[in-house]
Design a protein around this motif. Structure first.
Motif, PDB file in Angstrom:
ATOM      1  N   THR A 147       0.758  -1.289   0.010  1.00 30.03           N
ATOM      2  CA  THR A 147       0.083   0.034   0.081  1.00 30.03           C
ATOM      3  C   THR A 147       0.794   1.387   0.004  1.00 30.03           C
ATOM      4  OG1 THR A 147      -1.737  -1.251   1.396  1.00 30.03           O
ATOM      5  CG2 THR A 147      -1.857   1.370   1.159  1.00 30.03           C
ATOM      6  N   ARG A 148       0.564   2.187  -1.088  1.00 33.61           N
ATOM      7  CA  ARG A 148       1.128   3.554  -1.025  1.00 33.61           C
ATOM      8  C   ARG A 148       0.252   4.441  -0.138  1.00 33.61           C
ATOM      9  NH1 ARG A 148       1.115   5.847  -5.437  1.00 33.61           N
ATOM     10  NH2 ARG A 148      -0.102   4.211  -6.456  1.00 33.61           N
ATOM     11  N   TRP A 149       0.979   5.367   0.610  1.00 32.93           N
ATOM     12  CA  TRP A 149      -0.038   6.383   1.215  1.00 32.93           C
ATOM     13  C   TRP A 149       0.517   7.571   1.205  1.00 32.93           C
ATOM     14  CZ3 TRP A 149       2.169   8.946   5.657  1.00 32.93           C
ATOM     15  CH2 TRP A 149       3.343   8.422   6.007  1.00 32.93           C
ATOM     16  N   ARG A 150      -0.395   8.645   1.496  1.00 34.96           N
ATOM     17  CA  ARG A 150       0.193  10.070   1.444  1.00 34.96           C
ATOM     18  C   ARG A 150      -0.632  10.909   2.398  1.00 34.96           C
ATOM     19  NH1 ARG A 150      -1.900  14.304  -1.634  1.00 34.96           N
ATOM     20  NH2 ARG A 150      -3.086  12.935  -2.731  1.00 34.96           N
ATOM     21  N   VAL A 151      -0.224  11.502   3.451  1.00 36.10           N
ATOM     22  CA  VAL A 151      -1.089  12.641   4.207  1.00 36.10           C
ATOM     23  C   VAL A 151      -1.773  13.635   3.243  1.00 36.10           C
ATOM     24  CG1 VAL A 151      -0.941  14.181   6.228  1.00 36.10           C
ATOM     25  CG2 VAL A 151       0.392  11.807   6.144  1.00 36.10           C
ATOM     26  N   LEU A 152      -2.988  13.799   3.594  1.00 37.32           N
ATOM     27  CA  LEU A 152      -3.925  14.840   3.040  1.00 37.32           C
ATOM     28  C   LEU A 152      -4.074  16.052   3.876  1.00 37.32           C
ATOM     29  CD1 LEU A 152      -6.494  12.683   1.437  1.00 37.32           C
ATOM     30  CD2 LEU A 152      -4.695  13.398   0.375  1.00 37.32           C
ATOM     31  N   GLU A 153      -4.423  15.709   5.097  1.00 37.50           N
ATOM     32  CA  GLU A 153      -4.690  16.974   6.132  1.00 37.50           C
ATOM     33  C   GLU A 153      -4.092  16.402   7.388  1.00 37.50           C
ATOM     34  OE1 GLU A 153      -8.656  18.529   6.706  1.00 37.50           O
ATOM     35  OE2 GLU A 153      -8.844  18.177   4.445  1.00 37.50           O
ATOM     36  N   PHE A 159      -4.811   6.384   0.657  1.00 38.46           N
ATOM     37  CA  PHE A 159      -4.250   5.294   0.688  1.00 38.46           C
ATOM     38  C   PHE A 159      -4.330   4.484  -0.787  1.00 38.46           C
ATOM     39  CE2 PHE A 159      -4.992   4.425   5.240  1.00 38.46           C
ATOM     40  CZ  PHE A 159      -3.777   4.171   5.711  1.00 38.46           C
ATOM     41  N   TYR A 160      -3.325   4.080  -1.317  1.00 36.61           N
ATOM     42  CA  TYR A 160      -3.379   3.324  -2.834  1.00 36.61           C
ATOM     43  C   TYR A 160      -2.980   1.902  -2.622  1.00 36.61           C
ATOM     44  CZ  TYR A 160      -3.372   8.517  -3.662  1.00 36.61           C
ATOM     45  OH  TYR A 160      -3.492   9.873  -3.631  1.00 36.61           O
ATOM     46  N   PRO A 161      -3.909   1.176  -2.584  1.00 37.56           N
ATOM     47  CA  PRO A 161      -3.438  -0.493  -2.539  1.00 37.56           C
ATOM     48  C   PRO A 161      -2.958  -0.721  -3.726  1.00 37.56           C
ATOM     49  CG  PRO A 161      -5.931  -0.237  -2.492  1.00 37.56           C
ATOM     50  CD  PRO A 161      -5.466   1.272  -2.371  1.00 37.56           C
ATOM     51  N   GLU A 162      -1.886  -1.518  -3.856  1.00 37.51           N
ATOM     52  CA  GLU A 162      -1.364  -2.091  -4.882  1.00 37.51           C
ATOM     53  C   GLU A 162      -1.666  -3.596  -5.027  1.00 37.51           C
ATOM     54  OE1 GLU A 162       2.688  -1.370  -5.049  1.00 37.51           O
ATOM     55  OE2 GLU A 162       2.568   0.985  -5.308  1.00 37.51           O
ATOM     56  N   THR A 163      -2.302  -4.119  -4.092  1.00 38.58           N
ATOM     57  CA  THR A 163      -2.648  -5.600  -4.081  1.00 38.58           C
ATOM     58  C   THR A 163      -4.160  -5.362  -3.294  1.00 38.58           C
ATOM     59  OG1 THR A 163      -1.627  -5.753  -1.903  1.00 38.58           O
ATOM     60  CG2 THR A 163      -0.573  -6.711  -3.761  1.00 38.58           C
ATOM     61  N   GLY A 164      -5.057  -6.457  -3.185  1.00 37.81           N
ATOM     62  CA  GLY A 164      -6.404  -6.230  -2.640  1.00 37.81           C
ATOM     63  C   GLY A 164      -6.732  -7.502  -1.619  1.00 37.81           C
ATOM     64  N   THR A 221      -7.868  -9.191   1.979  1.00 39.30           N
ATOM     65  CA  THR A 221      -8.710  -8.771   2.931  1.00 39.30           C
ATOM     66  C   THR A 221      -8.387  -7.772   3.988  1.00 39.30           C
ATOM     67  OG1 THR A 221      -9.848 -10.786   2.600  1.00 39.30           O
ATOM     68  CG2 THR A 221     -10.857  -9.647   4.735  1.00 39.30           C
ATOM     69  N   HIS A 222      -8.997  -6.658   4.327  1.00 41.34           N
ATOM     70  CA  HIS A 222      -8.765  -5.868   5.408  1.00 41.34           C
ATOM     71  C   HIS A 222      -7.313  -5.208   5.349  1.00 41.34           C
ATOM     72  CE1 HIS A 222     -11.613  -7.759   8.711  1.00 41.34           C
ATOM     73  NE2 HIS A 222     -12.299  -7.274   7.537  1.00 41.34           N
ATOM     74  N   GLN A 223      -6.832  -5.310   4.106  1.00 41.38           N
ATOM     75  CA  GLN A 223      -5.334  -4.613   4.074  1.00 41.38           C
ATOM     76  C   GLN A 223      -5.220  -3.323   4.403  1.00 41.38           C
ATOM     77  OE1 GLN A 223      -3.575  -5.208  -0.209  1.00 41.38           O
ATOM     78  NE2 GLN A 223      -3.031  -3.356   0.244  1.00 41.38           N
ATOM     79  N   LEU A 224      -5.994  -2.467   4.155  1.00 45.78           N
ATOM     80  CA  LEU A 224      -5.804  -0.957   4.652  1.00 45.78           C
ATOM     81  C   LEU A 224      -6.016  -0.838   6.163  1.00 45.78           C
ATOM     82  CD1 LEU A 224      -7.653   1.192   1.682  1.00 45.78           C
ATOM     83  CD2 LEU A 224      -5.144   0.158   1.984  1.00 45.78           C
TER      84      LEU A 224
END
Length: 216
Positions: free
Chosen positions: A130-136, A146-151, A153-156
């Motif tokens: 998972t790639r991630w980036r703070v928005l606020e 969150f930008y999951p590169e796999t899918g 269960t409950h990944q994020l």
């Protein structure tokens, strides 16, 4: 009514804005689910649409359905090949020190008689990234994309709790729980050969503004 929550539709696909609290598949408690409501989404077709992927019951946002078996097969293949771009937005029970990063943490399903099943990070598990980036940032918490590169269960939810060390607000399994799981499937894009992309965006639900995020 799900027909009022359509974000994208053509002859092959429908994307709906699934509300939080509505399960995709029939739950043990017998409450209504997306599968029970597919008659609302035929739009002139005799065949019922079919869910291509799953969202947790308390996760809101973009849910892709196929309108025929050939499309279902192609869409599944696109998911398996990692060709689908998904963006989720979550509020965390804290704030990461960094502004962005990537979590590479394999996931394994475990179960016990006392607490039922759950996922956990384990080198023996299935690959999960998972790639991630703070928005606020605010109030000692953060809203993160969150930008999951796999899918998996409950990944994020596990990647937040174990990979970042900060669970998603309201998570009853991997965090402290609360009235709402603050996880939203904000967008989905699936390329198609010879046809326009399937692309949909779901606006942030009111529960995010009520928690003090997303007003901008």
């Amino acid at each position: 009514m799900l027909e009022d929550r359509v974000l994208f539709i053509d002859a092959e696909a429908i994307v709906i804005d699934k509300p939080a609290g509505l399960p995709v598949d029939p739950p043990r408690d017998g409450t209504r689910c997306v599968i029970d409501m597919l008659d609302d989404l035929t739009f002139g077709f005799q065949r019922l649409p079919t869910a291509v992927h799953r969202l947790d019951r308390d996760t809101s946002g973009c849910l892709l359905l196929s309108r025929n078996p050939k499309a279902q097969k192609r869409f599944h293949a696109a998911f398996e090949a990692g060709q689908v771009t998904k963006r989720y937005v979550a509020i965390l029970d804290g704030a990461p020190e960094e502004d962005a990063g990537e979590i590479d943490l394999p996931l394994l399903k475990v179960s016990s008689a006392a607490s039922g099943w759950r996922m956990r990070g384990d080198p023996k598990g299935k690959a999960a990234r998972t790639r991630w980036r703070v928005l606020e940032r605010g109030q000692g918490r953060a809203m993160v994309a969150f930008y999951p590169e796999t899918g998996r269960t409950h990944q994020l939810r596990v990647h937040a709790a174990e990979g970042l060390g900060i669970p998603i607000t309201g998570d009853p399994v991997y965090g402290a729980g609360g009235p709402h799981l603050m996880l939203h499937a904000a967008s989905i894009v699936m390329p198609r050969e010879g046809k326009p992309d399937i692309s949909a965006d779901s606006p942030l639900p009111e529960r995010f503004q009520e928690a003090g995020f997303g007003h901008g």
